[in-house]
Structure formats: C-alpha cells, structure tokens
Design an enzyme around this catalytic site. Structure first.
Site, short mmCIF file in Angstrom:
data_model
loop_
_atom_site.label_atom_id
_atom_site.label_comp_id
_atom_site.label_asym_id
_atom_site.label_seq_id
_atom_site.Cartn_x
_atom_site.Cartn_y
_atom_site.Cartn_z
N ASP A 72 -7.92 -5.04 -0.64
CA ASP A 72 -8.38 -5.75 -1.84
C ASP A 72 -8.12 -7.24 -1.77
OD1 ASP A 72 -7.27 -2.84 -3.10
OD2 ASP A 72 -9.30 -3.52 -3.56
N HIS A 111 0.85 -1.19 0.00
CA HIS A 111 0.00 0.00 0.00
C HIS A 111 0.88 1.23 0.00
CE1 HIS A 111 -3.06 2.88 1.04
NE2 HIS A 111 -3.93 1.97 0.67
C1 SDX Z 1 -6.00 0.35 -3.11
O1 SDX Z 1 -4.19 4.87 -2.13
C2 SDX Z 1 -5.21 4.24 -1.60
O2 SDX Z 1 -5.74 4.63 -0.58
C3 SDX Z 1 -5.73 3.05 -2.40
C4 SDX Z 1 -6.73 2.21 -1.65
C5 SDX Z 1 -7.99 2.98 -1.41
O3 SDX Z 1 -8.70 2.63 -0.45
O4 SDX Z 1 -8.33 3.85 -2.25
O5 SDX Z 1 -6.22 1.78 -0.41
C6 SDX Z 1 -7.15 0.97 -2.42
O6 SDX Z 1 -5.82 0.65 -4.25
C7 SDX Z 1 -5.10 -0.63 -2.35
C8 SDX Z 1 -3.87 -1.09 -3.21
C9 SDX Z 1 -4.37 -2.11 -4.23
N1 SDX Z 1 -3.30 -2.42 -5.21
C10 SDX Z 1 -2.72 -3.63 -5.22
O7 SDX Z 1 -2.93 -4.52 -4.40
C11 SDX Z 1 -1.76 -3.83 -6.40
C12 SDX Z 1 -0.46 -4.43 -5.87
N2 SDX Z 1 0.17 -3.43 -5.02
C13 SDX Z 1 1.26 -2.66 -5.64
O8 SDX Z 1 1.07 -2.36 -6.98
C14 SDX Z 1 1.74 -1.52 -4.76
O9 SDX Z 1 1.95 -2.03 -3.51
C15 SDX Z 1 0.90 -0.26 -4.65
C16 SDX Z 1 0.54 0.29 -5.98
C17 SDX Z 1 -0.33 -0.53 -3.85
C18 SDX Z 1 1.75 0.77 -3.87
O10 SDX Z 1 2.85 1.00 -4.64
P1 SDX Z 1 3.99 2.05 -4.13
O11 SDX Z 1 3.70 2.61 -2.78
O12 SDX Z 1 4.17 3.03 -5.27
O13 SDX Z 1 5.20 1.12 -3.89
P2 SDX Z 1 6.35 0.94 -4.92
O14 SDX Z 1 5.78 0.64 -6.28
O15 SDX Z 1 7.26 2.12 -4.77
O16 SDX Z 1 7.08 -0.39 -4.39
C19 SDX Z 1 8.00 -0.37 -3.29
C20 SDX Z 1 8.77 -1.69 -3.37
C21 SDX Z 1 9.28 -2.00 -4.77
O17 SDX Z 1 10.39 -2.88 -4.62
P3 SDX Z 1 11.88 -2.21 -4.66
O18 SDX Z 1 11.92 -1.43 -6.00
O19 SDX Z 1 11.93 -1.31 -3.45
O20 SDX Z 1 12.83 -3.39 -4.62
O21 SDX Z 1 7.87 -2.76 -3.05
C22 SDX Z 1 7.72 -3.60 -4.19
C23 SDX Z 1 8.17 -2.80 -5.39
O22 SDX Z 1 8.65 -3.69 -6.42
N3 SDX Z 1 6.29 -3.91 -4.26
C24 SDX Z 1 5.80 -5.13 -4.52
C25 SDX Z 1 4.41 -5.00 -4.42
N4 SDX Z 1 4.09 -3.72 -4.13
C26 SDX Z 1 5.26 -3.05 -4.04
N5 SDX Z 1 6.40 -6.31 -4.82
C27 SDX Z 1 5.59 -7.37 -5.03
N6 SDX Z 1 4.24 -7.32 -4.94
C28 SDX Z 1 3.62 -6.15 -4.66
N7 SDX Z 1 2.30 -6.10 -4.58
#
Ligand code: SDX
Length: 392
Positions: free
Chosen positions: A328, A271
């Site tokens: 989710d 998140h």
């Molecule tokens: C919602 O914003 C809100 O409030 C949204 C929400 C709401 O109520 O409106 O809460 C609802 O959308 C919840 C989130 C749902 N999305 C997902 O479940 C999709 C999977 N999650 C990711 O795409 C991600 O975690 C996000 C988009 C939710 C957050 O992304 P960030 O904060 O931009 O994190 P990032 O992309 O900078 O990642 C940080 C690190 C990275 O690794 P490094 O580059 O540091 O090595 O964490 C890794 C990413 O590769 N990472 C994941 C991951 N999410 C982040 N690795 C594997 N699986 C994942 N899901």
C-alpha cells in the site's frame, strides 16, 4: 465453555481452510498464484489472464482467453437503474461505500444464487461480475468528479477500457499511455489475491452461509475499506500530506511511530505475514519510479515518501519489528501519479482483489465448506434474576 482453552484474536495463528490458490511465505517474501511466481506473472501475463488462472487454476490457452474476454465484454453493461442509485448518493459519499452499495444492488438485478454444481452457472456469474465491476468502479469515480456516467469502448483491452471509462469522454479520441496501462495492469495483478487476508476471509465466511457471490463480494469490499487493510493506501497519502503540511519533517514522524504513549502507526508499513520485504512492494516500487520518471512528475509528497522509506529501512525500531514498506505504501504513489483521487485508491485495490475474492469464494463453495461459526470464551455475568425498573 466449548471444550477449548485459548482464543486467537485476529486469528493470527488459526488456519481457517485448505486452499490451492495462493502460496505465500512471509519469512522468505515469496508470493505465488497457483504455483506461478508473481514476479513472472507481473512481467509476462496480463490481468485477465491472471484472473482466469486464479479462478480456474490454469493459465488459459488462446481460445480460452479469447472466449473469456468475449464473455466478459458481453456483460460489460449494467442495469440503467444503477444510474438512479448512483444519482441518489451525495458527492461527498465515500467511493468505497458507493461501490459496496452498487455491488449489493447488482445482487438485486442478477440471479442471487449460483448453482455451484453447474460449471456453466458459476462461469456465467463470474464473467458477469468481471464485466460489470469495472463499470461500477469507473462510474464511482465519475460520480466523484461530476462527470456523466458513460461506457468506454469495446474495442479496447480490459485495463485500457477501465482507464478510458474513468477519465475520458467516449467521443474523445483515446490514445492511452502504455506506461500507465502497464503500471495499472501490474498493480491489479499484484493485488489479485493474498490468501486468507481480512477481506478474503470475509468473502469466504459470508459465502459459507450460501449468500450469493455478489453479496459476498459486497461484504469483502466493506472489510477492505478499513485503514489497517486496503484503506491503508488512502491512509498513506493522507499521512504524507499531513507530514508535508506539518513542514515535511519525516524524523519527527518516525519518532511519533515509536512513542508508546501516543501510538502513531506509519501507514504503509508493516505486515501481518511478511516479516521481510513485501515482494509486491519491490515490484511496485520499480513501477512507481517508471511512472513518475515517464510522466516527469516532480511531487514533494513523493519526496517525503522516499525520505520516510529510507529512514524506516535504517531505523532499529522498524527493522527489529520487521516494519518494511508494504504494497500500500507504493501503490498510493502510482495512483497519485495517475491523477486518481486519493479517495479512489481503495476502490482500485478492490478492482485488483476481485478475481482473488471470486476464486476463494468458488473454492470454498466447491469444497462444500461448512457455514463459518467460531466459538468464544464467555467472560460475562453469571446467571442473575431480572431486576424491576423500580429497583435499578
Ligand atoms: C494490506 O493480510 C494481508 O494480506 C493484507 C494485504 C493484502 O494483500 O490483503 O497485504 C494488504 O492490508 C497490507 C497492510 C496495510 N496496512 C497498513 O499499512 C496499516 C499500517 N500497518 C499496521 O497497522 C500493521 O503493520 C498491520 C495491521 C499491517 C499488521 O499488524 P500486526 O501484524 O497485527 O502487527 P502488530 O499490530 O502486532 O504490531 C507489532 C508491533 C507493535 O509494536 P510492539 O507492541 O511490538 O512494540 O509493530 C508495531 C506495533 O505497534 N507496528 C507498527 C506498525 N505496524 C506494527 N508501528 C508503527 N507503524 C506501523 N505501521
């Protein structure tokens, strides 16, 4: 340049507005609507009460809530032409695309501008959309299932009626399982608002041009559709089904999630703000267990979900990056348990988020926020003379 030096992709570190609606603390995993904790609201209030609270700022007294219900029921009907629009969609149309189109269409059938100076005008637009939106949601589902487009029953509560419109024929006697009603009521409350997330920021920026409420909501629906945002609940189930088809080896998928060469995001984990457990996920996890136990559902998909959750919570890569199951991850499990088609999951998210979008749009307009128009750092070509086609 516009007199600034840094840009902030995804606005990760940008405050877009002041707001008195929702408070969340990502470190401590706190979420409050107008100062009330979601734990208390999910336990003691129902969805329309919470909608009233988010939009108008106070929990309604009995008279206010009864009037709210009655006014919403008055608008629980849509222009017949909406059926013609629905008939025009192919069965293969994604429900979120249908819902965004129907919400835009409502703009054509209803007053497009809302006179924000008039509380009455604003109130009427709000009860109008709260009355009509569940019909669009239910008819989108009926369209998918090839069922006739019919209304529910005004004798039922708001959430019961949504379930009836989604699943039952009007003349079918209807005794709704209280466990399902309670679970859906809780899910909608927990999805109701989440400060400046992607879709809410979209509703605000579209509304900042003084586009109408319905048009701004249609834009929010499109933003929510994305798999990184609300579309994640559908993506979670598709991921779980993929893992099952591939033999159910969750360890293999944990490995894929860490493979920097071919990054595979585990849907339903992580998140932007919660760098500990998503407080909504905790509550929904309990509700998911209740629904599955009560319905006696044995589902291999859900066993895979539990396996993935257990491994992620114990895996250093995930724990270091604070990648915990989010709202989710578990909501998809409940919707599946309620026999809601996977493609409808994000529509259910939109149904829950509707009051939050309305509240944020109303706050932005009442505060007379300026039209959203960020700047950029230009990194393109410097000035150059036109080149005739013979010389290209
Ligand atoms: C919602 O914003 C809100 O409030 C949204 C929400 C709401 O109520 O409106 O809460 C609802 O959308 C919840 C989130 C749902 N999305 C997902 O479940 C999709 C999977 N999650 C990711 O795409 C991600 O975690 C996000 C988009 C939710 C957050 O992304 P960030 O904060 O931009 O994190 P990032 O992309 O900078 O990642 C940080 C690190 C990275 O690794 P490094 O580059 O540091 O090595 O964490 C890794 C990413 O590769 N990472 C994941 C991951 N999410 C982040 N690795 C594997 N699986 C994942 N899901």
């Amino acid at each position: 340049t516009g007199g600034f030096t840094t840009i902030d992709p995804g606005y990760k570190n940008t405050g877009a507005c002041e707001s008195a609606i929702t408070f969340l603390d990502g470190e401590k995993g706190i979420l409050r609507y107008r100062g009330y904790s979601i734990e208390e609201l999910a336990e003691k209030a129902d969805f329309l009460e919470v909608a009233y609270l988010l939009i108008f700022g106070e929990l309604p007294n009995k008279a206010e809530l009864d009037k709210f219900h009655a006014d919403i029921k008055k608008h629980a009907v849509v222009d017949d032409d909406i059926k013609k629009i629905l008939d025009a969609f192919p069965k293969s149309a994604h429900p979120m695309g249908v819902l965004a189109s129907l919400t835009s269409a409502l703009t054509a059938f209803n007053p497009t501008s809302v006179n924000v100076e008039s509380e009455e005008d604003m109130y009427n637009a709000i009860v109008r959309i709260l009355g009509k939106f569940p019909i669009l949601v239910a008819w989108t589902m009926r369209k998918k299932k090839g069922m006739p487009l019919e209304y529910g029953s005004s004798s039922l509560g708001y959430v019961e009626n949504i379930l009836k419109m989604m699943f039952k024929h009007p003349n079918e006697d209807y005794v709704q399982n209280p466990i399902l009603v309670n679970a859906l009521d809780k899910l909608l409350i927990l999805h109701a608002d989440h400060e400046q997330n992607c879709s809410t920021s979209t509703v605000r920026i579209v509304g900042s041009s003084h586009a109408g409420l319905f048009a701004s909501l249609a834009a929010g629906i499109s933003a929510l559709w994305g798999p990184l945002h609300g579309g994640a609940n559908q993506a979670v189930l598709e991921m779980l089904e993929g893992i099952k088809k591939d033999g159910g080896d969750t360890k293999k998928y944990m490995g894929k999630a860490k493979d920097k060469e071919d990054p595979f995001r585990l849907m339903g984990f992580g998140h932007r703000v919660y760098k500990n457990f998503d407080p909504r996920a905790k509550i929904i996890k309990v509700a998911a267990d209740d629904v599955l136990t009560n319905l006696g559902i044995e589902d291999p998909i859900l066993d895979i979900a539990k396996g993935l959750e257990k491994e992620a919570l114990e895996d250093a890569y995930f724990v270091d990056r604070k990648l915990y199951p989010n709202v989710d991850f578990y909501s998809g499990i409940i919707y599946r348990g309620m026999d809601i088609p996977t493609e409808m999951f994000t529509v259910m998210f939109a149904l829950g988020r509707l009051p939050g979008w309305i509240a944020q749009w109303r706050e932005m307009r009442l505060r007379k926020e300026p039209i959203g128009r960020p700047r950029q750092l230009y990194i393109g070509e410097t000035h150059r003379p036109f080149k005739d086609i013979s010389k290209r």
